[in-house]
Design a protein around this motif. Structure first.
Motif, PDB file in Angstrom:
ATOM      1  N   PRO A  31       0.803  -1.236   0.000  1.00  0.00           N
ATOM      2  CA  PRO A  31       0.000   0.000   0.000  1.00  0.00           C
ATOM      3  C   PRO A  31       0.828   1.275   0.000  1.00  0.00           C
ATOM      4  CG  PRO A  31      -0.871  -1.584   1.577  1.00  0.00           C
ATOM      5  CD  PRO A  31       0.453  -2.117   1.112  1.00  0.00           C
ATOM      6  N   LEU A  32       2.091   1.186   0.418  1.00  0.00           N
ATOM      7  CA  LEU A  32       2.942   2.367   0.488  1.00  0.00           C
ATOM      8  C   LEU A  32       3.859   2.521  -0.721  1.00  0.00           C
ATOM      9  CD1 LEU A  32       3.885   2.128   4.249  1.00  0.00           C
ATOM     10  CD2 LEU A  32       2.401   3.836   3.206  1.00  0.00           C
ATOM     11  N   HIS A  33       3.810   1.581  -1.635  1.00  0.00           N
ATOM     12  CA  HIS A  33       4.711   1.623  -2.783  1.00  0.00           C
ATOM     13  C   HIS A  33       4.382   2.825  -3.671  1.00  0.00           C
ATOM     14  CE1 HIS A  33       7.410   0.297  -5.895  1.00  0.00           C
ATOM     15  NE2 HIS A  33       6.432   0.235  -6.781  1.00  0.00           N
ATOM     16  N   GLY A  34       5.329   3.748  -3.812  1.00  0.00           N
ATOM     17  CA  GLY A  34       5.157   4.906  -4.667  1.00  0.00           C
ATOM     18  C   GLY A  34       4.214   5.966  -4.135  1.00  0.00           C
ATOM     19  N   VAL A  35       3.830   5.876  -2.864  1.00  0.00           N
ATOM     20  CA  VAL A  35       2.872   6.816  -2.288  1.00  0.00           C
ATOM     21  C   VAL A  35       3.623   7.893  -1.506  1.00  0.00           C
ATOM     22  CG1 VAL A  35       0.910   7.074  -0.705  1.00  0.00           C
ATOM     23  CG2 VAL A  35       1.113   5.018  -2.126  1.00  0.00           C
ATOM     24  N   THR A  36       3.333   9.149  -1.785  1.00  0.00           N
ATOM     25  CA  THR A  36       3.982  10.245  -1.064  1.00  0.00           C
ATOM     26  C   THR A  36       3.342  10.442   0.305  1.00  0.00           C
ATOM     27  OG1 THR A  36       2.487  11.939  -1.918  1.00  0.00           O
ATOM     28  CG2 THR A  36       4.459  11.427  -3.238  1.00  0.00           C
ATOM     29  N   LEU A  37       4.063  11.092   1.169  1.00  0.00           N
ATOM     30  CA  LEU A  37       3.539  11.394   2.493  1.00  0.00           C
ATOM     31  C   LEU A  37       2.315  12.302   2.388  1.00  0.00           C
ATOM     32  CD1 LEU A  37       3.849  11.134   5.553  1.00  0.00           C
ATOM     33  CD2 LEU A  37       5.445  13.053   5.493  1.00  0.00           C
ATOM     34  N   GLU A  38       2.343  13.227   1.446  1.00  0.00           N
ATOM     35  CA  GLU A  38       1.193  14.120   1.272  1.00  0.00           C
ATOM     36  C   GLU A  38      -0.056  13.316   0.906  1.00  0.00           C
ATOM     37  OE1 GLU A  38      -0.175  18.142  -1.185  1.00  0.00           O
ATOM     38  OE2 GLU A  38       1.748  17.182  -1.621  1.00  0.00           O
ATOM     39  N   ARG A  39       0.093  12.333   0.030  1.00  0.00           N
ATOM     40  CA  ARG A  39      -1.042  11.503  -0.358  1.00  0.00           C
ATOM     41  C   ARG A  39      -1.571  10.728   0.848  1.00  0.00           C
ATOM     42  NH1 ARG A  39      -5.732  10.663  -2.341  1.00  0.00           N
ATOM     43  NH2 ARG A  39      -6.165   8.493  -2.887  1.00  0.00           N
ATOM     44  N   VAL A  40      -0.685  10.233   1.682  1.00  0.00           N
ATOM     45  CA  VAL A  40      -1.097   9.499   2.880  1.00  0.00           C
ATOM     46  C   VAL A  40      -1.948  10.385   3.785  1.00  0.00           C
ATOM     47  CG1 VAL A  40      -0.253   8.456   5.023  1.00  0.00           C
ATOM     48  CG2 VAL A  40       0.825   7.864   2.844  1.00  0.00           C
ATOM     49  N   VAL A  41      -1.463  11.593   4.043  1.00  0.00           N
ATOM     50  CA  VAL A  41      -2.168  12.503   4.953  1.00  0.00           C
ATOM     51  C   VAL A  41      -3.524  12.911   4.377  1.00  0.00           C
ATOM     52  CG1 VAL A  41      -2.105  14.772   6.063  1.00  0.00           C
ATOM     53  CG2 VAL A  41      -0.060  13.341   6.041  1.00  0.00           C
ATOM     54  N   THR A  42      -3.562  13.276   3.104  1.00  0.00           N
ATOM     55  CA  THR A  42      -4.825  13.719   2.515  1.00  0.00           C
ATOM     56  C   THR A  42      -5.849  12.589   2.470  1.00  0.00           C
ATOM     57  OG1 THR A  42      -3.939  13.312   0.284  1.00  0.00           O
ATOM     58  CG2 THR A  42      -3.774  15.551   1.155  1.00  0.00           C
ATOM     59  N   HIS A  43      -5.395  11.373   2.232  1.00  0.00           N
ATOM     60  CA  HIS A  43      -6.317  10.242   2.190  1.00  0.00           C
ATOM     61  C   HIS A  43      -6.880   9.955   3.580  1.00  0.00           C
ATOM     62  CE1 HIS A  43      -7.966   6.743   0.054  1.00  0.00           C
ATOM     63  NE2 HIS A  43      -7.764   6.062   1.174  1.00  0.00           N
ATOM     64  N   LEU A  44      -6.033   9.977   4.584  1.00  0.00           N
ATOM     65  CA  LEU A  44      -6.497   9.757   5.953  1.00  0.00           C
ATOM     66  C   LEU A  44      -7.443  10.860   6.405  1.00  0.00           C
ATOM     67  CD1 LEU A  44      -3.195   8.560   7.678  1.00  0.00           C
ATOM     68  CD2 LEU A  44      -5.252   7.179   7.275  1.00  0.00           C
ATOM     69  N   GLN A  45      -7.115  12.111   6.052  1.00  0.00           N
ATOM     70  CA  GLN A  45      -7.970  13.221   6.462  1.00  0.00           C
ATOM     71  C   GLN A  45      -9.341  13.127   5.792  1.00  0.00           C
ATOM     72  OE1 GLN A  45      -9.248  16.143   4.843  1.00  0.00           O
ATOM     73  NE2 GLN A  45     -10.111  16.829   6.801  1.00  0.00           N
ATOM     74  N   ALA A  46      -9.362  12.742   4.528  1.00  0.00           N
ATOM     75  CA  ALA A  46     -10.636  12.595   3.834  1.00  0.00           C
ATOM     76  C   ALA A  46     -11.475  11.487   4.461  1.00  0.00           C
ATOM     77  CB  ALA A  46     -10.395  12.296   2.354  1.00  0.00           C
ATOM     78  N   GLU A  47     -10.832  10.430   4.886  1.00  0.00           N
ATOM     79  CA  GLU A  47     -11.543   9.294   5.466  1.00  0.00           C
ATOM     80  C   GLU A  47     -12.059   9.592   6.863  1.00  0.00           C
ATOM     81  OE1 GLU A  47     -13.147   5.457   5.936  1.00  0.00           O
ATOM     82  OE2 GLU A  47     -12.534   6.569   4.160  1.00  0.00           O
ATOM     83  N   TYR A  48     -11.227  10.179   7.698  1.00  0.00           N
ATOM     84  CA  TYR A  48     -11.556  10.322   9.112  1.00  0.00           C
ATOM     85  C   TYR A  48     -11.947  11.746   9.529  1.00  0.00           C
ATOM     86  CZ  TYR A  48      -9.267   5.750   9.523  1.00  0.00           C
ATOM     87  OH  TYR A  48      -8.921   4.441   9.375  1.00  0.00           O
ATOM     88  N   GLY A  49     -11.440  12.762   8.828  1.00  0.00           N
ATOM     89  CA  GLY A  49     -11.559  14.127   9.338  1.00  0.00           C
ATOM     90  C   GLY A  49     -10.486  14.353  10.393  1.00  0.00           C
ATOM     91  N   TRP A  50     -10.169  15.621  10.658  1.00  0.00           N
ATOM     92  CA  TRP A  50      -9.066  15.922  11.585  1.00  0.00           C
ATOM     93  C   TRP A  50      -9.342  15.431  12.996  1.00  0.00           C
ATOM     94  CZ3 TRP A  50      -4.874  16.572   9.169  1.00  0.00           C
ATOM     95  CH2 TRP A  50      -4.770  17.362   8.009  1.00  0.00           C
ATOM     96  N   GLU A  51     -10.577  15.581  13.463  1.00  0.00           N
ATOM     97  CA  GLU A  51     -10.882  15.221  14.850  1.00  0.00           C
ATOM     98  C   GLU A  51     -10.669  13.736  15.102  1.00  0.00           C
ATOM     99  OE1 GLU A  51     -14.363  15.979  18.213  1.00  0.00           O
ATOM    100  OE2 GLU A  51     -14.813  16.263  16.086  1.00  0.00           O
ATOM    101  N   GLU A  52     -11.210  12.900  14.222  1.00  0.00           N
ATOM    102  CA  GLU A  52     -11.046  11.462  14.398  1.00  0.00           C
ATOM    103  C   GLU A  52      -9.595  11.049  14.159  1.00  0.00           C
ATOM    104  OE1 GLU A  52     -11.684   7.350  14.904  1.00  0.00           O
ATOM    105  OE2 GLU A  52     -12.682   9.155  15.645  1.00  0.00           O
ATOM    106  N   LEU A  53      -8.926  11.694  13.223  1.00  0.00           N
ATOM    107  CA  LEU A  53      -7.523  11.376  12.974  1.00  0.00           C
ATOM    108  C   LEU A  53      -6.680  11.698  14.202  1.00  0.00           C
ATOM    109  CD1 LEU A  53      -5.531  10.291  10.925  1.00  0.00           C
ATOM    110  CD2 LEU A  53      -5.346  12.579   9.947  1.00  0.00           C
ATOM    111  N   ALA A  54      -7.000  12.819  14.872  1.00  0.00           N
ATOM    112  CA  ALA A  54      -6.279  13.175  16.101  1.00  0.00           C
ATOM    113  C   ALA A  54      -6.561  12.178  17.217  1.00  0.00           C
ATOM    114  CB  ALA A  54      -6.665  14.583  16.543  1.00  0.00           C
ATOM    115  N   ARG A  55      -7.757  11.610  17.239  1.00  0.00           N
ATOM    116  CA  ARG A  55      -8.064  10.598  18.252  1.00  0.00           C
ATOM    117  C   ARG A  55      -7.274   9.314  18.000  1.00  0.00           C
ATOM    118  NH1 ARG A  55     -10.741   6.205  19.348  1.00  0.00           N
ATOM    119  NH2 ARG A  55     -11.350   5.878  17.177  1.00  0.00           N
ATOM    120  N   ARG A  56      -7.176   8.943  16.733  1.00  0.00           N
ATOM    121  CA  ARG A  56      -6.453   7.721  16.385  1.00  0.00           C
ATOM    122  C   ARG A  56      -4.947   7.895  16.525  1.00  0.00           C
ATOM    123  NH1 ARG A  56      -9.055   3.830  12.908  1.00  0.00           N
ATOM    124  NH2 ARG A  56     -11.303   4.202  12.861  1.00  0.00           N
TER     125      ARG A  56
END
Length: 257
Positions: A31-56
């Motif tokens: 899942p991390l092959h060729g994936v930038t850190l920016e892509r990781v953060v934006t995907h997580l934020q879209a999925e969870y939102g900042w509040e839930e991401l901060a909880r996790r």
């Protein structure tokens, strides 16, 4: 949204590379092959939102005035935090890829031939599509597969109507959802009408767009009570006043709220 909870920032640790690096021999299905850190953060934020991401992942870049830019700045320095974010992304992608509908959405190959093993999986796919900004045609196609739009699977943090409102879904999709039987006064999360006014206020506060009343009007047309208060006694008018939403206040007045 109201009632955000503050959390304590985590301690710092040694620095690490600024992007996710994998050797050229990495397996294509990594899942991390060729994936930038920016892509990781934006995907997580879209999925969870900042509040839930901060909880996790309780790190300060997610807890205080979060943004993609500030998160990247911290994660490029703090290896321990980057590893936690990376691990959460891997777990998320593995869950996504276990659902054939989500896999098809990500690949742009969603057709009627792609089937889900259950209604829960179909709900999960529609929720994913809403969170990640899928095309309206895909939203409507998935909605057509849902048997009960008021079903609230345990894997979702919001009922479907509230999720559509929260993620600023196209009004045409909200209309279709209500026509399919979504409850306009569903009290299980937050009254949809109050939720819609709060979303308008957030969009106005952040300068994303001018306030509008189309979703409010759709809810009222299907039976939502414009003057109804939530469990704390808060009304749509009070939310609109707090944000300075004149167009919403005028519309509520026309509706007798």
């Amino acid at each position: 949204m109201v009632d955000r909870e503050d959390k304590t920032a985590s301690a710092e640790a040694p620095a690490a590379p600024s992007t996710i690096n994998r050797s050229s021999s990495a397996a294509p299905r990594d899942p991390l092959h060729g994936v930038t850190l920016e892509r990781v953060v934006t995907h997580l934020q879209a999925e969870y939102g900042w509040e839930e991401l901060a909880r996790r992942i309780p790190v300060k870049c997610f807890q205080s005035n979060p943004s993609v830019t500030s998160s990247l700045k911290l994660l490029r320095k703090e290896g321990w935090a980057r590893e936690q974010v990376e691990g959460e992304y891997v777990r998320l992608v593995q869950r996504e890829n276990a659902n054939p509908l989500i896999e098809a959405l990500k690949a742009g190959t969603l057709t009627g031939e792609v089937q889900a093993p259950s209604q829960t999986k179909t709900h999960e796919a529609l929720g994913w599509a809403l969170r990640h900004g899928a095309a309206e045609s895909d939203l409507l196609a998935l909605l057509g597969r849902i048997h009960d739009v008021n079903f609230w699977p345990g894997t979702s943090t919001l009922p479907l109507l509230n999720l559509a409102i929260d993620r600023d879904a196209p009004p045409t999709f909200v209309r279709a959802l209500l026509q399919a039987g979504a409850l306009p006064d569903d009290p299980r999360y937050w009254l949809p009408l109050l939720h819609s006014v709060d979303v308008e206020g957030q969009a106005y506060k952040e300068g994303r767009r001018a306030p509008r009343t189309d979703v409010l009007d759709l809810l009222v047309a299907r039976g939502a009570k414009p003057g109804q208060a939530d469990r704390r006694g808060v009304t749509a008018r009070e939310i609109a006043q707090a944000y300075g939403l004149r167009v919403v206040l005028n519309r509520l007045e026309q509706l007798g709220a």
